[in-house]
Design an enzyme around this catalytic site. Structure first.
Site, PDB file in Angstrom:
ATOM      1  N   SER A 176       0.656  -1.130  -0.197  1.00  7.81           N
ATOM      2  CA  SER A 176      -0.212  -0.014  -0.047  1.00  7.81           C
ATOM      3  C   SER A 176       0.902   1.161  -0.158  1.00  7.81           C
ATOM      4  CB  SER A 176      -1.038  -0.185   1.209  1.00  7.81           C
ATOM      5  OG  SER A 176      -1.762   1.127   1.116  1.00  7.81           O
ATOM      6  N   THR A 177       0.678   2.116   1.033  1.00  5.94           N
ATOM      7  CA  THR A 177       1.391   3.381   1.117  1.00  5.94           C
ATOM      8  C   THR A 177       2.963   2.980   0.865  1.00  5.94           C
ATOM      9  OG1 THR A 177      -0.277   4.390   2.274  1.00  5.94           O
ATOM     10  CG2 THR A 177       1.663   5.501   2.412  1.00  5.94           C
ATOM     11  N   MET A 185      -0.386   1.375   5.246  1.00  6.04           N
ATOM     12  CA  MET A 185      -1.029   1.623   6.388  1.00  6.04           C
ATOM     13  C   MET A 185      -2.126   0.549   6.593  1.00  6.04           C
ATOM     14  SD  MET A 185      -3.316   5.028   5.527  1.00  6.04           S
ATOM     15  CE  MET A 185      -4.856   4.947   4.642  1.00  6.04           C
ATOM     16  N   ASP A 218      -4.668  -4.418   6.228  1.00  9.55           N
ATOM     17  CA  ASP A 218      -5.132  -5.362   5.164  1.00  9.55           C
ATOM     18  C   ASP A 218      -4.116  -6.567   5.143  1.00  9.55           C
ATOM     19  OD1 ASP A 218      -6.782  -6.157   3.033  1.00  9.55           O
ATOM     20  OD2 ASP A 218      -5.847  -4.984   1.602  1.00  9.55           O
TER      21      ASP A 218
END
Length: 341
Positions: free
Chosen positions: A163-164, A281, A284
């Site tokens: 992700s990020t 973050m 998940d």
């Protein structure tokens, strides 16, 4: 280290008054965030960064005078601050967004189109709060394609969630992949149009062939399959030969594509899976990754020192899905070691 009780200071940089008001309205609902200023162009932004010392910026790409990319390049060289880019979800906009990530931006979000104002920026406060604590890095150098190496695949399939900060992490990881790498499925949290541009970008930079996954696409050695996003999740089907399957479904845990959905789909074949959790973050994928490991999968997580945001990898380590974190520069070697005969 800042106390988690101290609100993160945000500077909004956008030439559109409507967008600035919308972002400010969304952020005002979160007590962890305080908007300390607004700028309608890069020149105002430069002055306000110096005066207000924000913890994080939102930055529009398309602005008059000096555009967002030019400003970002100067900012990262002179006074690095975490930046989340706001970009139109068009092909040109997504390509510029990816360029911004290579210049040091933490993440990118899509600018709402006609009729999309009501739901726009609903997750922006959480992203900015996490981005304010992100580890910044120098502007990225383009990875060199890995030289062909002797690699004998043992049939194991690799699954990756990110992700990020994942654009940078994935480029580093895949730069160490050989041309005949194990089939690798990736779920990266990103808008659909950004993912299409990202697949093309990766394909031009690394030795394996990188494609957007399609429903029913068979897995082949030497290929990397990126979740296309939009209305679908990427899943694995191995009832006969291994295939990509796209699942039209609601968001899972707030994400689509979701790492949890990808990892969960592979649980029946866990002993033929190697799973990787990269920077991002939230949590998940952590629960399904633990179930993969319990079923015999080899599981790895990125370490805190090299993660832009140490959320998803931390969750995977804390729940026992992975033993420990590895530097991003060691992930490919570890994964390839499990997939080589």
């Amino acid at each position: 280290m800042r106390s988690p009780d101290v609100p993160r200071k945000v500077l909004i940089v956008d030439d559109s008054r409507t967008i600035r008001r919308l972002i400010k309205s969304r952020l005002s609902r979160d007590p962890r965030i305080v908007v300390v200023g607004e700028a309608e162009d890069a020149y105002q932004a430069k002055r306000l960064v110096s005066e207000l010392s924000p913890d994080v910026l939102t930055l529009d790409i398309e602005m008059p005078g000096m555009n967002g990319l030019e400003f970002l390049r100067k900012l990262m060289r002179v006074r690095p601050v975490p930046v989340v880019m706001i970009s139109a979800e068009t092909q040109q906009g997504s390509e510029r967004a990816l360029e911004a990530l290579s210049l040091g931006a933490v993440d990118c979000v899509g600018k709402p189109g006609p009729g999309g104002l009501a739901t726009a920026f609903s997750d922006l406060a959480e992203l900015l709060y996490c981005a304010a604590g992100a580890r910044l890095r120098p502007p990225q150098r383009s990875p060199v394609k890995a030289a062909s190496s002797v690699f004998h695949w043992n049939g194991r399939v690799v699954l990756v969630g990110s992700s990020t900060g994942g654009v940078d992490a994935l480029e580093i990881m895949l730069a160490d992949y050989p041309e005949n790498c194990p089939p690798t499925l990736i779920t990266q949290h990103m808008p659909k149009t950004f993912l299409s541009s990202f697949a093309r970008r990766l394909d031009s930079k690394v030795a394996p062939h990188v494609v957007l996954a399609e429903d029913g696409m068979g897995l082949e050695q030497g290929k990397v399959y990126l979740a296309p996003g939009g209305e679908t999740h990427l899943t694995l089907d191995w009832r006969a030969a291994p295939l990509c399957r796209l699942l039209w479904s609601e968001k899972c845990g707030g994400y689509r594509p979701s790492v949890e959905v990808l990892f969960r789909s592979a649980i029946p074949w866990a002993n033929r899976i190697s799973a990787v959790m990269l920077t991002g973050m939230g949590r998940d994928g952590a629960a399904a990754m633990r179930r993969l490991r319990d079923g015999g999968a080899e599981c790895f997580a990125q370490d805190e020192a090299t993660s832009a945001v140490y959320g998803m990898p931390r969750a995977a380590i804390e729940n026992g899905a992975a033993d420990r974190g590895l530097p991003i520069t060691e992930i490919a070697s570890a994964v390839l070691g499990t997939a080589q005969s």
